[in-house]
Motif scaffolding. Structure first.
Motif, PDB file in Angstrom:
ATOM      1  N   LYS A   1       0.651  -1.135  -0.369  1.00  0.00           N
ATOM      2  CA  LYS A   1      -0.186  -0.419  -0.079  1.00  0.00           C
ATOM      3  C   LYS A   1       0.684   1.117   0.288  1.00  0.00           C
ATOM      4  CE  LYS A   1      -3.684   2.494   2.506  1.00  0.00           C
ATOM      5  NZ  LYS A   1      -4.634   2.236   3.411  1.00  0.00           N
TER       6      LYS A   1
ATOM      7  N   LEU B   1       0.829   4.252  -3.204  1.00  0.00           N
ATOM      8  CA  LEU B   1       0.533   5.981  -3.233  1.00  0.00           C
ATOM      9  C   LEU B   1       1.386   6.278  -3.173  1.00  0.00           C
ATOM     10  CD1 LEU B   1      -1.471   5.088   1.025  1.00  0.00           C
ATOM     11  CD2 LEU B   1      -2.486   5.599  -1.365  1.00  0.00           C
TER      12      LEU B   1
ATOM     13  N   ASP C   1      -4.635  13.873  -0.372  1.00  0.00           N
ATOM     14  CA  ASP C   1      -5.065  11.907  -0.372  1.00  0.00           C
ATOM     15  C   ASP C   1      -6.220  11.675  -0.358  1.00  0.00           C
ATOM     16  OD1 ASP C   1      -2.035  12.669   1.448  1.00  0.00           O
ATOM     17  OD2 ASP C   1      -3.258  13.077   2.933  1.00  0.00           O
TER      18      ASP C   1
ATOM     19  N   TYR D   1      -5.754   8.216  -2.601  1.00  0.00           N
ATOM     20  CA  TYR D   1      -6.534   6.975  -2.061  1.00  0.00           C
ATOM     21  C   TYR D   1      -8.051   6.318  -2.516  1.00  0.00           C
ATOM     22  CZ  TYR D   1      -8.399   3.057   1.148  1.00  0.00           C
ATOM     23  OH  TYR D   1      -8.989   2.327   1.418  1.00  0.00           O
TER      24      TYR D   1
ATOM     25  N   TYR E   1      -6.222   4.151  -5.530  1.00  0.00           N
ATOM     26  CA  TYR E   1      -5.448   3.342  -5.045  1.00  0.00           C
ATOM     27  C   TYR E   1      -6.795   2.661  -5.033  1.00  0.00           C
ATOM     28  CZ  TYR E   1      -4.269  -0.188  -1.175  1.00  0.00           C
ATOM     29  OH  TYR E   1      -3.792  -1.167  -0.323  1.00  0.00           O
TER      30      TYR E   1
END
Length: 347
Positions: free
Chosen positions: A262, A266, A288, A292, A295
């Motif tokens: 992860k 990121l 952010d 995410y 992601y």
């Protein structure tokens, strides 16, 4: 304007590539002398046979012509007209070398200098890779129309021609034991389709096959080239990234533990989004939440990538003449799909 490529009514012998390749070179490199031509065989490919042709006195790398002979029955899984048009389209934008010739069972095209990547260097050059992918993903269709993702139409076609069994008893037993049936995969396909379509991810021009050997680093320019555009099409933006992350595992010696964690993802995705905004003149900063969101999309699409190549390998296992255990590869990819399914869908 792009240089017109040659259309040749010639078929090359895959068992005697060097000798038969000269008939192509006579047309596209008539100035080359037959006794001064050398060949380099590339053995990493598991779809086609590929050689590099060059002049011995100038050495490999100055002017290399790549000649690719299509694998047996690969027209079942690859649209060769689309591939040809992709090479022309991408070369017009400086994203791949030019197409020199199309012949009955293959293509001849230019060479991207540099070294192909491995499990270590792919991490070292992650910034260059992200930037090059943004360039590709930022291309707009010539028609100006809003593109649709080709993933599920392609998978639909592949599932319709995927073998329901094999003639060799031992192979068929492995298929039944490890894969189960095509009906089982069709049910997964329907579930997967709903999941990916619900992400509402944009369709962008995608490579779709960014395994390590399709990434070439040129030290002279500090740039990455994306090579071999057989599977290129407009597709979901996070799919191309997720598929690339899956390919960290390798092909010959597959190790799924190399899949990026992860924290790594990121960082990679932030670089990608910052470059995306820059390339597409988006002035807002990358948050952010933006990172995410991508992601979660990327990892769900990674599932689709495992499934895609699993079905592909089942078809190749039936038809390909290349010495590679496609059924074993299919089993590995589909097992990884099922192993990661719960974790990725929960994101």
């Amino acid at each position: 304007m792009a240089r017109q490529h040659e259309q040749l009514n010639i078929s090359l012998d895959e068992n005697n590539i060097e000798k038969s390749a000269t008939s192509i070179l006579d047309v596209i490199r008539p100035q080359w002398k037959a006794d001064n031509i050398k060949f380099k065989h590339f053995t990493e490919g598991i779809t086609n046979k590929l050689i590099g042709c060059y002049e011995a006195d100038k050495g490999f790398g100055s002017d290399v012509v790549l000649i690719r002979i299509y694998g047996a029955n690969t027209d079942l899984i690859i649209d060769r007209d689309t591939e040809k048009n992709n090479i022309i389209f991408l070369s017009e934008h400086g994203l791949c070398p030019p197409l020199y010739a199309v012949f009955n069972n293959g293509v001849a095209y230019g060479f991207s200098p540099g070294e192909t990547l491995d499990p270590e260097s792919v991490r070292r050059y992650r910034v260059q890779i992200a930037k090059e992918m943004v360039k590709l993903h930022s291309l707009k269709p010539k028609s100006g129309a809003r593109p649709a993702a080709g993933l599920f139409p392609k998978l639909e076609k592949w599932l319709s021609i995927a073998p329901t069994g094999y003639d060799q008893p031992e192979k068929n037993e492995r298929f039944i034991k490890e894969v189960g049936s095509i009906d089982r995969l069709r049910k997964e396909y329907e579930e997967l389709k709903k999941t990916i379509e619900s992400l509402n991810a944009p369709a962008v021009m995608s490579h779709n096959d960014l395994l390590l050997k399709n990434l070439v680093y040129d030290e002279a320019t500090d740039k990455i080239s994306l090579i071999d555009h057989e599977y290129a099409m407009f597709n979901y933006q996070p799919y191309d990234i997720g598929n690339h992350f899956c390919e960290y595992a390798g092909v010959d010696e597959v190790d799924f533990s190399r899949y990026p964690d992860k924290e790594y993802q990121l960082q990679w995705l932030r670089t990608y989004l910052e470059e995306w905004n820059k390339q597409n003149e988006i002035n807002s900063p990358v948050t952010d939440d933006d990172v995410y969101k991508l992601y979660t999309q990327v990892n769900k699409c990674a599932l689709a990538a495992h499934f895609f190549w699993g079905v592909w390998a089942l078809i190749q296992s039936k038809y390909s003449t290349i010495d590679f255990d496609y059924l074993d590869y299919a089993i590995m990819k589909l097992n990884e799909y099922f192993a990661r399914k719960g974790e990725f869908l929960a994101l």
